[in-house]
Design a protein around this motif. Structure first.
Motif, PDB file in Angstrom:
ATOM      1  N   ILE A  42      33.150  35.027  38.523  1.00  0.00           N
ATOM      2  CA  ILE A  42      32.573  36.137  37.917  1.00  0.00           C
ATOM      3  C   ILE A  42      31.290  36.567  38.382  1.00  0.00           C
ATOM      4  O   ILE A  42      30.413  35.907  38.808  1.00  0.00           O
ATOM      5  N   GLY A  43      31.390  38.056  38.699  1.00  0.00           N
ATOM      6  CA  GLY A  43      30.245  38.431  39.295  1.00  0.00           C
ATOM      7  C   GLY A  43      29.319  39.007  38.371  1.00  0.00           C
ATOM      8  O   GLY A  43      29.153  39.205  37.183  1.00  0.00           O
ATOM      9  N   ASP A  44      27.917  39.200  38.957  1.00  0.00           N
ATOM     10  CA  ASP A  44      26.726  39.668  38.383  1.00  0.00           C
ATOM     11  C   ASP A  44      26.812  41.183  38.820  1.00  0.00           C
ATOM     12  O   ASP A  44      25.993  41.445  39.852  1.00  0.00           O
ATOM     13  N   ILE A  45      27.119  41.987  37.782  1.00  0.00           N
ATOM     14  CA  ILE A  45      27.148  43.260  38.188  1.00  0.00           C
ATOM     15  C   ILE A  45      25.788  43.971  38.285  1.00  0.00           C
ATOM     16  O   ILE A  45      25.674  45.125  38.965  1.00  0.00           O
ATOM     17  N   GLU A  46      24.722  43.283  38.019  1.00  0.00           N
ATOM     18  CA  GLU A  46      23.421  43.531  38.264  1.00  0.00           C
ATOM     19  C   GLU A  46      23.087  43.632  39.776  1.00  0.00           C
ATOM     20  O   GLU A  46      22.317  44.395  40.081  1.00  0.00           O
ATOM     21  N   LYS A  47      23.810  42.768  40.391  1.00  0.00           N
ATOM     22  CA  LYS A  47      23.674  42.582  41.916  1.00  0.00           C
ATOM     23  C   LYS A  47      24.655  43.618  42.540  1.00  0.00           C
ATOM     24  O   LYS A  47      24.456  43.747  43.880  1.00  0.00           O
ATOM     25  N   THR A  70      30.266  40.549  26.625  1.00  0.00           N
ATOM     26  CA  THR A  70      28.592  40.297  26.786  1.00  0.00           C
ATOM     27  C   THR A  70      28.599  38.616  27.519  1.00  0.00           C
ATOM     28  O   THR A  70      27.916  38.534  28.329  1.00  0.00           O
ATOM     29  N   GLU A  71      29.489  37.873  27.030  1.00  0.00           N
ATOM     30  CA  GLU A  71      29.409  36.269  27.583  1.00  0.00           C
ATOM     31  C   GLU A  71      29.593  36.523  28.993  1.00  0.00           C
ATOM     32  O   GLU A  71      29.120  35.841  29.792  1.00  0.00           O
ATOM     33  N   LEU A  72      30.890  37.115  29.428  1.00  0.00           N
ATOM     34  CA  LEU A  72      31.218  37.355  30.821  1.00  0.00           C
ATOM     35  C   LEU A  72      30.097  37.912  31.871  1.00  0.00           C
ATOM     36  O   LEU A  72      29.739  37.268  32.811  1.00  0.00           O
ATOM     37  N   ILE A  73      29.632  39.035  31.387  1.00  0.00           N
ATOM     38  CA  ILE A  73      28.649  39.875  31.928  1.00  0.00           C
ATOM     39  C   ILE A  73      27.529  39.042  32.208  1.00  0.00           C
ATOM     40  O   ILE A  73      26.822  38.842  33.415  1.00  0.00           O
ATOM     41  N   ASN A  74      26.841  38.216  31.366  1.00  0.00           N
ATOM     42  CA  ASN A  74      25.789  37.489  31.247  1.00  0.00           C
ATOM     43  C   ASN A  74      25.853  36.168  32.393  1.00  0.00           C
ATOM     44  O   ASN A  74      24.935  35.464  32.584  1.00  0.00           O
TER      45      ASN A  74
END
Length: 200
Positions: A42-47, A70-74
């Protein structure tokens, strides 16, 4: 020895360069359904250096399961390059011959999962899509063939392997379902007799 692998991705768009934020893959035995090695990235899209998001996909996520999104993104931890590098290393490790000709990659649609992985891996410096050009496999095709042979509708076959405890659109749950579906379809196709619908 043949190695079948099911893959599923979750994205923020449907275009060729859509942002991929989850990749799940699992090796399995096509004849028995036994599951073996797996990976869930799972990628951290903030990065991520840039995001390719389309409004229709974002709206679809919010209307379908915004809690899961929300769960996956976090939960994400990987930078974009690291996400694909980890997948690349895992896929190559599955081959027992070293040339990847024994690895068959199944995706749910010939123009989505496998194609997007190919685009992203080929776009990463120093990497390329490792699957041998003859070894991409499509869940939808085998499902259609099993339906044609058995006389069952595609939905009836799908329902026979559905597990209500699994969460749709979480890629890791999706690959477990898709493995059961492919194994069921293979069983139908290999059965020379008419399929007994009572066993479903």
């Amino acid at each position: 020895m043949r190695k079948d692998i099911m893959v599923d991705i979750e994205t923020l768009g449907t275009g060729e360069n859509a942002t991929v934020f989850q990749i799940s893959a699992m090796s399995f035995d096509l004849t028995t359904g036994d599951k073996h090695d797996s990976i869930n990235l799972i990628g951290d899209i903030e990065k991520y250096s840039n995001l390719n998001v389309d409004g229709s996909t974002l709206k679809w996520w919010l209307n379908t399961d915004k809690e899961l999104l929300t769960e996956l993104i976090n939960k994400g931890t990987y930078e974009e390059y690291d996400l694909f590098e980890a997948l690349h290393e895992w896929l190559e490790a599955q081959s027992t011959t070293g040339d990847m000709k024994d690895v068959y990659l199944w995706g749910n649609g010939i123009l989505f999962d496998n194609a997007k992985l190919q685009t992203n891996l080929n776009g990463c410096s120093g990497m390329k899509y490792p699957i041998y050009y003859r070894n991409d496999r499509d869940v939808r095709t085998i499902l259609e063939l099993a339906s044609m042979k058995s006389g069952l509708t595609e939905d009836e076959i799908k329902e026979s392997v559905t597990d209500e405890n699994e969460r749709k659109h979480d890629a890791f749950d999706d690959i477990a379902y898709q493995i059961r579906l492919v194994v069921k379809c293979y069983e139908i196709l290999m059965n020379e007799k008419l399929v007994d619908t009572d066993k479903f």
